[in-house]
Every structure is written in C-alpha cells, then in structure tokens.
Design an enzyme around this catalytic site. Structure first.
Site, PDB file in Angstrom:
ATOM      1  N   THR A 127       0.816  -1.205   0.000  1.00  0.00           N
ATOM      2  CA  THR A 127       0.000   0.000   0.000  1.00  0.00           C
ATOM      3  C   THR A 127       0.857   1.266   0.000  1.00  0.00           C
ATOM      4  O   THR A 127       1.870   1.358   0.688  1.00  0.00           O
ATOM      5  CB  THR A 127      -0.919   0.013   1.234  1.00  0.00           C
ATOM      6  OG1 THR A 127      -1.738  -1.153   1.201  1.00  0.00           O
ATOM      7  CG2 THR A 127      -1.803   1.246   1.248  1.00  0.00           C
ATOM      8  N   ALA A 131      -2.191   4.521  -3.533  1.00  0.00           N
ATOM      9  CA  ALA A 131      -2.473   3.219  -4.149  1.00  0.00           C
ATOM     10  C   ALA A 131      -2.744   2.197  -3.055  1.00  0.00           C
ATOM     11  O   ALA A 131      -1.836   1.790  -2.335  1.00  0.00           O
ATOM     12  CB  ALA A 131      -1.300   2.757  -5.014  1.00  0.00           C
ATOM     13  N   THR A 159       1.729  -3.052   8.394  1.00  0.00           N
ATOM     14  CA  THR A 159       1.686  -3.800   9.644  1.00  0.00           C
ATOM     15  C   THR A 159       3.045  -4.434   9.926  1.00  0.00           C
ATOM     16  O   THR A 159       3.701  -4.928   9.012  1.00  0.00           O
ATOM     17  CB  THR A 159       0.609  -4.886   9.568  1.00  0.00           C
ATOM     18  OG1 THR A 159      -0.654  -4.275   9.309  1.00  0.00           O
ATOM     19  CG2 THR A 159       0.527  -5.666  10.862  1.00  0.00           C
ATOM     20  N   HIS A 180       2.624  -3.028 -15.401  1.00  0.00           N
ATOM     21  CA  HIS A 180       2.289  -4.218 -14.618  1.00  0.00           C
ATOM     22  C   HIS A 180       3.524  -5.035 -14.258  1.00  0.00           C
ATOM     23  O   HIS A 180       3.403  -6.073 -13.597  1.00  0.00           O
ATOM     24  CB  HIS A 180       1.295  -5.087 -15.387  1.00  0.00           C
ATOM     25  CG  HIS A 180      -0.052  -4.448 -15.547  1.00  0.00           C
ATOM     26  ND1 HIS A 180      -0.929  -4.281 -14.508  1.00  0.00           N
ATOM     27  CD2 HIS A 180      -0.654  -3.908 -16.641  1.00  0.00           C
ATOM     28  CE1 HIS A 180      -2.029  -3.676 -14.938  1.00  0.00           C
ATOM     29  NE2 HIS A 180      -1.883  -3.445 -16.216  1.00  0.00           N
ATOM     30  N   GLU A 243      -4.680 -14.644   1.715  1.00  0.00           N
ATOM     31  CA  GLU A 243      -4.758 -13.488   2.602  1.00  0.00           C
ATOM     32  C   GLU A 243      -6.198 -13.226   3.022  1.00  0.00           C
ATOM     33  O   GLU A 243      -6.485 -12.931   4.188  1.00  0.00           O
ATOM     34  CB  GLU A 243      -4.199 -12.244   1.900  1.00  0.00           C
ATOM     35  CG  GLU A 243      -4.280 -10.988   2.753  1.00  0.00           C
ATOM     36  CD  GLU A 243      -3.741  -9.750   2.060  1.00  0.00           C
ATOM     37  OE1 GLU A 243      -3.776  -8.671   2.672  1.00  0.00           O
ATOM     38  OE2 GLU A 243      -3.289  -9.864   0.894  1.00  0.00           O
ATOM     39  N   GLN A 337     -24.758  -2.244  21.527  1.00  0.00           N
ATOM     40  CA  GLN A 337     -26.138  -1.832  21.797  1.00  0.00           C
ATOM     41  C   GLN A 337     -26.731  -2.609  22.964  1.00  0.00           C
ATOM     42  O   GLN A 337     -27.395  -2.036  23.844  1.00  0.00           O
ATOM     43  CB  GLN A 337     -26.998  -2.034  20.539  1.00  0.00           C
ATOM     44  CG  GLN A 337     -28.364  -1.394  20.604  1.00  0.00           C
ATOM     45  CD  GLN A 337     -28.307   0.126  20.561  1.00  0.00           C
ATOM     46  OE1 GLN A 337     -27.333   0.698  20.103  1.00  0.00           O
ATOM     47  NE2 GLN A 337     -29.345   0.783  21.060  1.00  0.00           N
ATOM     48  N   LEU A 338     -26.484  -3.902  23.002  1.00  0.00           N
ATOM     49  CA  LEU A 338     -27.028  -4.734  24.073  1.00  0.00           C
ATOM     50  C   LEU A 338     -26.305  -4.511  25.400  1.00  0.00           C
ATOM     51  O   LEU A 338     -26.854  -4.807  26.460  1.00  0.00           O
ATOM     52  CB  LEU A 338     -26.972  -6.208  23.673  1.00  0.00           C
ATOM     53  CG  LEU A 338     -27.983  -6.627  22.593  1.00  0.00           C
ATOM     54  CD1 LEU A 338     -27.679  -8.013  22.067  1.00  0.00           C
ATOM     55  CD2 LEU A 338     -29.415  -6.561  23.136  1.00  0.00           C
ATOM     56  N   HIS A 339     -25.110  -3.983  25.348  1.00  0.00           N
ATOM     57  CA  HIS A 339     -24.407  -3.611  26.580  1.00  0.00           C
ATOM     58  C   HIS A 339     -24.919  -2.289  27.145  1.00  0.00           C
ATOM     59  O   HIS A 339     -24.648  -1.977  28.307  1.00  0.00           O
ATOM     60  CB  HIS A 339     -22.902  -3.471  26.316  1.00  0.00           C
ATOM     61  CG  HIS A 339     -22.131  -4.749  26.416  1.00  0.00           C
ATOM     62  ND1 HIS A 339     -22.247  -5.767  25.500  1.00  0.00           N
ATOM     63  CD2 HIS A 339     -21.206  -5.178  27.328  1.00  0.00           C
ATOM     64  CE1 HIS A 339     -21.417  -6.755  25.816  1.00  0.00           C
ATOM     65  NE2 HIS A 339     -20.789  -6.427  26.935  1.00  0.00           N
ATOM     66  N   GLU A 368     -16.122  -3.117  -1.003  1.00  0.00           N
ATOM     67  CA  GLU A 368     -16.498  -2.725  -2.369  1.00  0.00           C
ATOM     68  C   GLU A 368     -15.673  -3.475  -3.409  1.00  0.00           C
ATOM     69  O   GLU A 368     -16.191  -3.908  -4.449  1.00  0.00           O
ATOM     70  CB  GLU A 368     -16.317  -1.207  -2.531  1.00  0.00           C
ATOM     71  CG  GLU A 368     -17.317  -0.371  -1.736  1.00  0.00           C
ATOM     72  CD  GLU A 368     -17.022  -0.321  -0.245  1.00  0.00           C
ATOM     73  OE1 GLU A 368     -17.939   0.034   0.527  1.00  0.00           O
ATOM     74  OE2 GLU A 368     -15.878  -0.639   0.161  1.00  0.00           O
TER      75      GLU A 368
END
Length: 388
Positions: A127, A131, A159, A180, A243, A337-339, A368
């Site tokens: 990355t 790009a 990472t 390419h 991956e 939400q439930l917490h 996407e």
C-alpha cells in the site's frame, strides 16, 4: 454448531497453543496496547515453542505440515484472548509463504530459519499513499543497476512496520514500458536509505505497529529479489486468496468472541427485575446472530478445506472475506447496543472489539472491491449456475 472435523493432532495443538497464549501472551496485551507495539519477545516466545511458523520444512525448523487448519486454530485462539492485534499470522502465513513459493534455495536457507524462530520479523509493503487496492497505481520503483537494484518509493499503513527485520517491498521495475511489471524485493533492517516513519495512531488494533516506510536509493542486492523481477504482480495475486481466507478466519473468530462476551453480559445484566437475556428482543437478536455465525463458519471451514486441496478460488475467498467482515461489524455493533452505556466504556471488551473491527471491511481489499470481484465473476464466461 456443526462438527468441524479437526484431527486429534490439531485438537492437541489447540490445547497446547491455548495454554501458551494464556501464560505468555495474555498477561502482556494491555501493556502492548498502551505502548502501541507488541514486544519482539512475543514472536521469539512463540517461535521457541513451535507456534510461529509451523509449515516450513523441518530443515528450516518448521513442522513441515501445511494444513491450513493449524493456522486457523492459531487465529481462533489468538482472537479468544483479545490479541487479534498481534500480527503473528501476518508474519507466519501471509508474508512467510512468499519466500517459500518464490524464493530460491539460498533465500529459503538464509531467511526461513530465523523467521521460524521469531528472531526475524516479517512485513509486506504494498500500500502507498495513493495506491491501496489498486496495486497497478503504485509509484514505488526499482531500477536495474547491474549487480543491484536501486529502490525508491513510499509505503504506508504497513503492519509490523516498526518491528520488522525483513520487508517484502513491491515496486515497479519497468514503469515506462510495462506498468504491470512489478518486483518483490527483500529489504533488510539497516539497509542504507531504508527509513521508518512514525508508528501511526489508529482507531483500533492498538498493539499492532503500523508505520510509513521510506526507500531512498536503497541498494537491494540481486540475491534479495524474489523470483522474476517482472512477475511480482502475478505473485501478489496468487497470495490474495489466502490473505482473504486468513482475514475471514480472524473476522469470524472475532465475531464469535464478541457473541460470547455479549451473551454473558446479557445474562448478568438485569432490566426491570429480570436478566436482559430473558427479553424477547434480546433473544431474537442473539438468535439471528448465532444463526449467521454458524452458517458463516460452515462456509469458511469449507473454504479452508478447498484451500488445503489447492481449489480455493479468488471469488470464493472474496465472498468469505466480504461476509465475515460485514458480520463481525454487525456483531460488535449489536453487542455494544445490548451492553447499553457499558458498551461505550473502554473497560468492557466489547468497546475494544467495536473499534478493532471497523478496519476489517477495508484491509485485504475493501468490501467494495470484494463485490467487484464477485460481481465480475457472475457475468464472466466461467460462471456456473447452481442448477448445472
């Protein structure tokens, strides 16, 4: 949930790895999140006990067993103790295999043993600021100078960017004539012109060191090129299905953990004099989520089986990545939400899970992009109808 058919050896491996995590990793997670990076010793501890890179041949220090289910166990158990931001699997199963698949015997002998032991930590740099999923848009380049390549460019969101000792860097090798044509270069810690930027502050994944990397006239020896310096784009495409399967296993195990945390909380929390779990709204929401988790697990396990047979397609991997990342985000959102108000407090695990989860719909290819891959297959000549 349906039986998952792990072998007896794999069940024993899970038990041993769980014990290792509880003793050697779990006690340090909060410190690592505070400092924004996992101690290098974590990789060495895992390597010493045979839990870091298990697939390499025994001559390189591994078990020689390439069954992906071992890594699936590692991913699931790591999620179980809230250590998903320790990038051990990126090192072990995402980056390491590039050296195995495309490296020559000398490169394997030079790099793999230290990767297995945890002495050498790996990263991969694709990355760039302009790009991401569109690898063809990368600007990093490498020029052939006879006895070496001269590498220039900038990578971001990498990472293990701070901890890494060896970084596989993707760079164009003939940008004027063939955009390419990409090479994969093994850049080692200490090479002149290789600099690391800051450890980037992130929404979640706090213990995962994520950095910018800068390459200014880095002299990369010819012996540090993986395979053909013009075929790197093809090599990267070959690794994307695995991956995304790695991602799917991690996202789904994270969703399972968020479900368990939420289930326990709703049993303990009392509303209007009775446990929240006894409210019909809670039961319905949790029933829906449990069903989706179990169905997703069956599909991911099937993808793992296909991958072990060399039959996992990029489209099926994209489906697994798309569905599990979206399901994880749905699960943590419902969990918060439930917490109730507690879910917004960082002391509750669901709060951390919520912020950690958001990136999963972006990295390893955004939702996407996954839809583009799946959609193109639907209208291609190789599409097969369910009824055929």
């Amino acid at each position: 949930m349906l039986p998952r058919n792990f072998t007896e050896e794999q069940v024993m491996f899970r038990t041993a790895y769980r014990k290792f995590l509880e003793q050697e990793i779990a006690p340090h997670i909060e410190d690592w999140r505070e400092q924004g990076i996992v101690d290098r010793e974590a990789f060495q501890r895992a390597g010493k006990q045979g839990f870091l890179m298990i697939w390499p041949d025994e001559q390189y220090g591994g078990m020689g067993d390439r069954d992906f289910r071992f890594e699936q166990i590692i991913i699931e158990e790591t999620s179980r103790i809230y250590a998903g931001d320790w990038a051990n699997t990126l090192h072990s199963r995402l980056v390491g295999p590039y050296i195995d698949r495309f490296g020559n015997d000398e490169q394997k002998a030079r790099f793999l043993p230290k990767c297995v032991s945890g002495e050498t930590i790996l990263a991969i740099a694709m990355t760039e600021p302009d790009a991401g999923s569109d690898l063809a848009g990368m600007r990093a380049s490498a020029k052939d100078k006879g006895d070496h390549w001269l590498l220039n460019g900038t990578k971001t969101y990498i990472t293990n960017g701070i901890n890494s000792d060896v970084v596989i860097v993707a760079a164009k090798t003939d940008p004027e004539n063939n955009p390419h044509a990409v090479g994969l270069f093994l850049v080692e810690r200490g090479m002149e012109g290789f600099e690391r930027g800051r450890n980037l502050k992130k929404m979640g994944m706090k213990a995962q060191d994520t950095a910018e990397l800068f390459f200014t006239d880095v002299r990369v020896p010819k012996e540090n090129v993986l395979g053909d310096p013009g075929h790197g784009f093809i090599y990267l495409m070959q690794g994307l299905a695995e991956e995304r399967l790695i991602g799917a296993c991690g996202f789904l195990s994270g969703a399972h953990k968020a479900f368990e945390v939420t289930r326990e909380f709703t049993q303990q929390r009392k509303v209007f004099g009775k446990p929240l779990s006894k409210m019909q709204n809670t039961e319905f929401k949790m029933a829906d989520l449990r069903t989706e988790l179990d169905v997703a697990q069956a599909y991911v396990d099937q993808c793992v089986a296909a991958h072990n047979q060399g039959a996992l397609t990029s489209e099926d991997a994209a489906k697994a990545k798309l569905f599990t990342s979206e399901l994880l985000c749905k699960m943590v959102d419902e969990g918060v939400q439930l917490h109730g108000g507690a879910g917004y407090m960082d002391e509750y695990p669901i709060s951390r899970m919520y912020t950690d989860a958001r990136i999963t719909r972006i990295f390893a290819g955004s939702s996407e992009i996954m839809k583009l891959i799946i959609g193109r297959d639907l209208y291609s000549d190789k599409f097969t109808s369910f009824f055929e």
